[in-house]
Design a protein around this motif. Structure first.
Motif, short mmCIF file in Angstrom:
data_model
loop_
_atom_site.label_atom_id
_atom_site.label_comp_id
_atom_site.label_asym_id
_atom_site.label_seq_id
_atom_site.Cartn_x
_atom_site.Cartn_y
_atom_site.Cartn_z
N ILE A 64 0.87 -1.18 0.00
CA ILE A 64 0.00 0.00 0.00
C ILE A 64 0.90 1.23 0.00
N GLY A 65 0.76 2.07 -1.02
CA GLY A 65 1.56 3.27 -1.13
C GLY A 65 0.84 4.49 -0.61
N GLU A 87 -3.82 1.05 10.83
CA GLU A 87 -4.50 0.95 9.54
C GLU A 87 -4.21 -0.39 8.88
N LEU A 88 -2.96 -0.84 8.95
CA LEU A 88 -2.58 -2.12 8.37
C LEU A 88 -3.32 -3.27 9.06
N ILE A 114 3.63 -4.44 2.93
CA ILE A 114 4.41 -3.21 2.99
C ILE A 114 3.44 -2.04 2.91
N HIS A 115 3.63 -1.08 3.78
CA HIS A 115 2.85 0.15 3.72
C HIS A 115 3.83 1.31 3.81
N SER A 116 3.94 2.08 2.73
CA SER A 116 4.88 3.20 2.72
C SER A 116 4.14 4.48 2.40
N LYS A 147 -4.10 6.40 -3.13
CA LYS A 147 -5.15 5.38 -3.03
C LYS A 147 -4.99 4.29 -4.08
N SER A 148 -4.46 4.68 -5.25
CA SER A 148 -4.31 3.71 -6.34
C SER A 148 -3.07 2.84 -6.18
N ASP A 149 -2.19 3.20 -5.25
CA ASP A 149 -0.95 2.45 -5.08
C ASP A 149 -1.17 1.22 -4.20
#
Length: 576
Positions: free
Chosen positions: A36-37, A145-146, A121-123, A40-42
């Motif tokens: 998750i980038g 959130e994750l 992965i959340h960046s 929102k689209s990532d």
């Protein structure tokens, strides 16, 4: 996993990330994964997606990222998972000048056979107000959130869906919402025939398309296994019918659809709350589930139904039945009934089918259609089936001891047993405990069993014959089985469903189909048994078509086991 090891893996990943070392990153990532980038689209579901994302992110060779500072902190989430929080200060050098960039990352590691791998992965690039000096606090919020996300699909899990739905109804109280809950029909079959990797891919496709169909005023989630939920703006039943068709048509991409051996369908329930603010989110989801469970998920079509109060009444009644089931076994309330089967050539009894009735304290009977489907939804069906097998064997042993000419009796057991490796050994142990000749037991398999347990069925059929049992395919013609199944499976009996004979007196097409099925049974060395024969006209029809054995109300209804023995198993004379 020790914290220091987790932090070392995270640091290696970050170093590879900054060096654009895709090979190094690939050695550290799990499959499946999601990323998750900041945008929102990532959202990415594979290593290939991650590579494309990184090439785009670091595509300009004139831009250099230099690590100025890195802080990592690990949190143990369980024996097989660990989460690492990383806070990076990067120097950015470009033709336009130099600047500083703050990046935070959350990495979730999972223990796999090949070692610990990063699965989530959340960046993002956070903005810290002047008064907020704690990067770790911000990253902890990211971790929260994750935690609300489904690890496989990236959309909300149950907890996340409930939180998001609660926010929506508070933010847009003027909206009318409907709660949707649906499950994928025969999803276990997809896993078994196409593999779990493809099954996971199906779930990700469904999740992605479902999320794409939601507006900013709507939300969705994967709330368990193959069960999805959505909170949608309701603009009338006609509009909702259109949306449900759109959801059905876009469950998976066309390319994936071609890979699968079955069509993807769902069974769905919709709940339109009269007071959106007056009910708990989970209670509203439960009502959508009650509606969903009122439908037959074994049908090869997509269906949905709106919740109605009487469904809850039915659900409550079903729950009461389930609560009484165990005590009914202990008190002997489940009664063995047998329906005779008659050989057409001679008019003599040829065999029988074991059935069940649930006797109530007042003497009334509950028919199996009211409780067997309930048992099928729980592990109780496994215990119940063995109880009925034991009950049948007790009767057979007594009849054999009395010198009666015992006929083969067929028994239908749940397909859920096939998930247990020792099932046939346990089945055989019950039969052998009563010293019942194996040829007196006909093991029935319904067509639907082949949908979920295709490979296991062929193995079991071979073993059944090796053990000396007879094998029957039940309910043939209800739409599940294929001709290929008949060519591969060595069965002894083909039981033709009553739906093929019900209008054979009037419908020429039914006669042609029935005739071909009977011919097919004979050509594959099976006995053709026609079920549901109720009239003389139906009897004449199946006799002319060459059916071997019939079963139905025309000859006899199911009867208590002792009545069956009295009418059809006259004891042999015992010499002294």
């Amino acid at each position: 996993m020790r914290s220091v090891e987790a932090e070392q893996i995270a640091q290696r990943f970050i170093q590879c990330y900054l060096r654009r070392d895709l090979d190094g990153i690939g050695e550290l990532l799990a499959q499946p994964l999601f990323w998750i980038g900041a945008e929102k689209s990532d959202v990415f579901y594979s290593f290939e997606d991650v590579c494309a994302h990184m090439r785009q992110l670091h595509g300009d060779p004139k831009v250099q990222l230099l690590l100025e500072n890195m802080q990592v902190e690990s949190f143990s989430s369980g024996r097989d998972t660990t989460t690492v929080l990383a806070f990076l200060r990067l120097g950015v050098e470009a033709e336009s000048g130099a600047s500083m960039l703050t990046v935070r990352m959350t990495l979730q590691l999972r223990s796999l056979p090949q070692g610990w791998r990063i699965c989530c992965i959340h960046s993002s690039v956070p903005y810290f107000p002047p008064q907020d000096t704690s990067a770790v606090q911000v990253t902890r919020r990211q971790l929260e959130e994750l935690r609300l996300r489904d690890a496989l699909t990236g959309i909300y899990n149950m907890e996340g869906f409930v939180a998001a739905a609660d926010q929506l109804r508070r933010r847009w109280p003027q909206n009318t919402y409907v709660f949707l809950k649906f499950g994928i029909n025969g999803f276990r079959y997809i896993n078994r025939t196409s593999g779990f990797v493809v099954g996971d891919q199906v779930l990700r496709h469904i999740a992605g398309h479902l999320q794409a169909s939601c507006s900013e005023q709507e939300t969705c989630g994967r709330v368990e296994k193959d069960i999805f939920a959505a909170m949608l703006v309701f603009r009338g039943k006609a509009d909702m019918a259109r949306r449900m068709e759109q959801i059905r048509a876009a469950l998976v991409d066309e390319e994936l659809r071609r890979q699968l051996s079955v069509e993807i369908n769902f069974t769905a329930g919709l709940y339109l709350p009269p007071d959106l603010q007056g009910e708990e989110i989970k209670d509203m989801l439960d009502k959508a589930l009650v509606a969903q469970q009122s439908l037959d998920s074994s049908r090869a079509v997509s269906e949905y139904v709106y919740y109605a109060p009487e469904m809850s009444a039915r659900w409550y009644a079903d729950s009461q039945l389930m609560a009484k089931a165990m005590s009914a076994i202990e008190s002997g309330a489940f009664k063995l009934y047998i329906q005779p089967q008659v050989e057409l050539a001679t008019g003599s009894p040829a065999a029988g089918e074991a059935l069940v009735r649930w006797q109530q304290p007042d003497g009334s009977l509950i028919m199996p259609g009211a409780f067997i489907p309930l048992f099928e939804h729980s592990e109780f069906i496994l215990e119940f089936d063995f109880y009925m097998l034991d009950l049948l064997c007790r009767h057979l042993r007594r009849w054999l001891n009395e010198g009666r000419p015992v006929l083969p009796i067929s028994i239908n057991q749940s397909r859920r047993h096939l998930a247990h490796s020792r099932y046939l050994e346990d089945f055989c142990a019950v039969v052998d405990k009563y010293r019942i000749p194996h040829e007196l037991i006909v093991f029935e398999l319904t067509e639907s069993t082949f949908v979920e347990y295709n490979d296991e069925v062929y193995v079991m059929a071979r073993r059944l014959h090796e053990m000396g049992f007879l094998l029957a395919i039940d309910d043939f013609g209800t739409g599940y089985a294929s001709l290929n199944m008949l060519s591969m499976l060595s069965a002894d009996i083909l039981k033709i469903d009553r739906s093929l004979a019900i209008d054979c007196e009037k419908n020429r097409r039914s006669v042609v189909i029935l005739q071909k099925v009977v011919e097919m049974a004979h050509e594959t060395k099976m006995i053709a048994v026609c079920e549901g024969i109720e009239t003389a006209g139906q009897l004449d029809c199946v006799r002319q078509l060459g059916c071997d054995v019939v079963q139905g109300f025309y000859y006899a209804r199911p009867m208590p086991a002792e009545d069956f023995a009295g009418q059809y198993l006259a004891p042999c004379a015992v010499s002294h």
